[in-house]
Design an enzyme around this catalytic site. Structure first.
Site, PDB file in Angstrom:
ATOM      1  N   ASP A 198     -12.281  -2.928  -6.597  1.00  0.00           N
ATOM      2  CA  ASP A 198     -10.953  -2.679  -6.025  1.00  0.00           C
ATOM      3  C   ASP A 198     -10.590  -1.240  -6.392  1.00  0.00           C
ATOM      4  O   ASP A 198     -10.341  -0.937  -7.552  1.00  0.00           O
ATOM      5  CB  ASP A 198      -9.952  -3.695  -6.605  1.00  0.00           C
ATOM      6  CG  ASP A 198      -8.547  -3.550  -6.018  1.00  0.00           C
ATOM      7  OD1 ASP A 198      -8.189  -2.446  -5.569  1.00  0.00           O
ATOM      8  OD2 ASP A 198      -7.800  -4.555  -6.040  1.00  0.00           O
TER       9      ASP A 198
ATOM     10  N   ARG B  30      -7.644  -9.379  18.598  1.00  0.00           N
ATOM     11  CA  ARG B  30      -7.964  -9.987  17.304  1.00  0.00           C
ATOM     12  C   ARG B  30      -9.440  -9.712  16.966  1.00  0.00           C
ATOM     13  O   ARG B  30      -9.785  -9.468  15.826  1.00  0.00           O
ATOM     14  CB  ARG B  30      -7.671 -11.489  17.313  1.00  0.00           C
ATOM     15  CG  ARG B  30      -8.101 -12.207  16.035  1.00  0.00           C
ATOM     16  CD  ARG B  30      -7.343 -13.513  15.794  1.00  0.00           C
ATOM     17  NE  ARG B  30      -7.198 -14.312  16.993  1.00  0.00           N
ATOM     18  CZ  ARG B  30      -8.169 -15.056  17.524  1.00  0.00           C
ATOM     19  NH1 ARG B  30      -9.370 -15.122  16.982  1.00  0.00           N
ATOM     20  NH2 ARG B  30      -7.944 -15.744  18.636  1.00  0.00           N
TER      21      ARG B  30
ATOM     22  N   TYR C  66      -5.518  -7.381 -10.750  1.00  0.00           N
ATOM     23  CA  TYR C  66      -4.226  -7.403 -10.050  1.00  0.00           C
ATOM     24  C   TYR C  66      -3.680  -8.843 -10.006  1.00  0.00           C
ATOM     25  O   TYR C  66      -4.437  -9.786  -9.760  1.00  0.00           O
ATOM     26  CB  TYR C  66      -4.420  -6.853  -8.631  1.00  0.00           C
ATOM     27  CG  TYR C  66      -3.194  -6.918  -7.777  1.00  0.00           C
ATOM     28  CD1 TYR C  66      -2.115  -6.077  -8.018  1.00  0.00           C
ATOM     29  CD2 TYR C  66      -3.102  -7.834  -6.736  1.00  0.00           C
ATOM     30  CE1 TYR C  66      -0.976  -6.144  -7.233  1.00  0.00           C
ATOM     31  CE2 TYR C  66      -1.965  -7.909  -5.948  1.00  0.00           C
ATOM     32  CZ  TYR C  66      -0.903  -7.065  -6.203  1.00  0.00           C
ATOM     33  OH  TYR C  66       0.220  -7.136  -5.438  1.00  0.00           O
TER      34      TYR C  66
ATOM     35  N   LYS D  85      -0.803   0.949  -0.897  1.00  0.00           N
ATOM     36  CA  LYS D  85      -0.514   1.832  -2.025  1.00  0.00           C
ATOM     37  C   LYS D  85      -0.865   3.279  -1.640  1.00  0.00           C
ATOM     38  O   LYS D  85      -0.335   3.787  -0.689  1.00  0.00           O
ATOM     39  CB  LYS D  85      -1.285   1.357  -3.262  1.00  0.00           C
ATOM     40  CG  LYS D  85      -1.219  -0.163  -3.477  1.00  0.00           C
ATOM     41  CD  LYS D  85       0.160  -0.650  -3.864  1.00  0.00           C
ATOM     42  CE  LYS D  85       0.313  -2.159  -3.772  1.00  0.00           C
ATOM     43  NZ  LYS D  85      -0.667  -2.952  -4.502  1.00  0.00           N
TER      44      LYS D  85
END
Ligand code: PLP
Length: 380
Positions: free
Chosen positions: A170, A46, A98, A195
């Site tokens: 973004d 982690r 978005y 994407k």
């Protein structure tokens, strides 16, 4: 080195021990110390993991930043950034942001006391007026999805810095192959790697890239503490996708351009949104700050009924809530990606019921245009 070379060799992932030309996937959750006194570079996956580190170095290099951080999704990356701000801080955000980001911001406003102004970042003068001395973060997308509005990254960076604010871009729709916001003055870049960055519709992920050490340290701490890190296997899938990023983005842009040109001359189409068309507002700016327009093309048809019949008649374009895969996709933003927003919110953003969003994949463009043509015929 050129971008395509970096995309393949830039992560420095050669395995000297075995000579494997593709890096191994380190699934191990933990790493044994030499002794109680002497540890290693890695402790627990982690906090840090060799496969994730390899990916993070690669994406940082491709975006021209010094630090990369990989998260379990684009939204995990975005909310990690948001969570570094506190009560009373002011954000100025692109109004056509978005839908997931919009919902996250609404929660932040309700529960964390962050003040948010939504403004059209493609209108530079009005957008600059939204910034105040309390503004700590300016968050834009360019081009936006699905309306493909283009914003001037370097002018917005300058305006943000004058107010002592950071600028986050973004860059999911173009990827660093077509646009590099850090080189235009942005402080942070985020991607939904689900994407174009990964490109094969098979892994959800997000990355943040910055050269600001202070922000990077805060985000690394959030990775460790909140724990929404990208798994080693997903990191590897993303690196695999990145190897063909330059090839794919060239083809997405070529197909997007040809489809946009075809649709601009189609009698059933009342409006086309694609920054690569010279007739579009800000197409000049798009040409200046990016080297291609990508694969997203949006159109408005006569009415919602025709839009829905058209979408239901497509065969190669899959009716799906995403963009950026090698396979072409289509969606009805009004009821699908923006379905959870109120009619007023959609109205304000310009998401109309007759809007159709196409994501051009990398298939033969003749087949894609034939599919569109057949669907119009069937729908009319
Ligand atoms: C999909 C998307 C996101 C969210 O990313 P997830 O990986 O789905 O969490 C954020 N911004 C843009 C522009 C997107 O297209």
């Amino acid at each position: 080195m050129g971008f395509a070379t970096d995309a393949i060799h830039g992560g420095d992932g050669n395995d000297d021990e075995t000579g494997a030309v593709t890096p191994p996937i380190h699934l191990s959750t933990t790493f044994a110390r030499h002794s109680v006194e002497e540890g290693r570079d890695y402790t627990y996956s982690r906090h840090n993991n060799p496969t994730r580190e390899h990916l993070e170095k690669l994406v940082a290099r491709l975006e021209g930043g010094s630090e990369g951080m990989a998260f379990a999704s684009g939204m995990a990356a975005i909310t990690a950034i948001f969570s570094t701000f506190t009560n009373g801080d002011h954000f100025v955000v692109t109004d056509n942001v978005y839908s997931g980001t919009f919902r996250a911001l609404r929660k932040l406003q309700e529960h964390n006391g962050v003040k948010i102004t939504f403004s059209d970042s493609s209108n530079l003068v009005a957008f600059k007026h939204s910034l105040t001395d309390e503004t700590k973060l300016v968050f834009i997308e360019t081009p936006t999805n699905p309306l493909l509005k283009v914003s001037d990254i370097s002018s917005i960076a300058e305006a943000a810095h004058e107010r002592g604010s950071l600028l986050c871009v973004d860059n999911s729709c173009l990827t660093p192959y077509l646009q590099q916001p850090l080189s235009l003055g942005a402080d942070l870049v985020i991607h939904s790697t689900s994407k174009y960055f990964s490109g094969h519709s098979d892994t959800i992920g997000g990355v943040v890239i910055t050269s600001n050490q202070e922000i990077a340290a805060a985000l690394r701490s959030i990775q460790s503490v909140n724990g929404a890190v990208l798994s080693p296997f997903d990191c590897w899938l993303l690196m695999r996708g990145i190897k063909t990023l330059a090839l794919r983005m060239n083809r997405h842009s070529e197909n997007g351009q040809l489809i946009a040109e075809y649709l601009s001359n189609h009698p059933k189409v009342s409006k086309v949104y694609y920054p690569g068309l010279p007739s579009q507002p800000n197409s000049e700016l798009a040409r200046r700050q990016s080297s291609g327009s990508g694969g997203i093309v949006s159109v408005e048809l006569e009415d919602q009924a025709l839009a829905i019949r058209f979408l239901n008649s497509l065969k190669l374009f899959r009716l799906a809530e995403s963009v950026g895969g090698v396979e072409s996709m289509a969606s009805h933003p009004y009821t699908m990606t923006f379905g959870k927003l109120s009619v007023e919110e959609k109205d304000h953003m310009g998401i109309l019921p007759q809007l159709v969003r196409l994501s051009a994949g990398i298939e033969d463009v003749e087949d894609l245009i034939e599919d569109i043509d057949n669907a119009f015929e069937k729908a009319s």
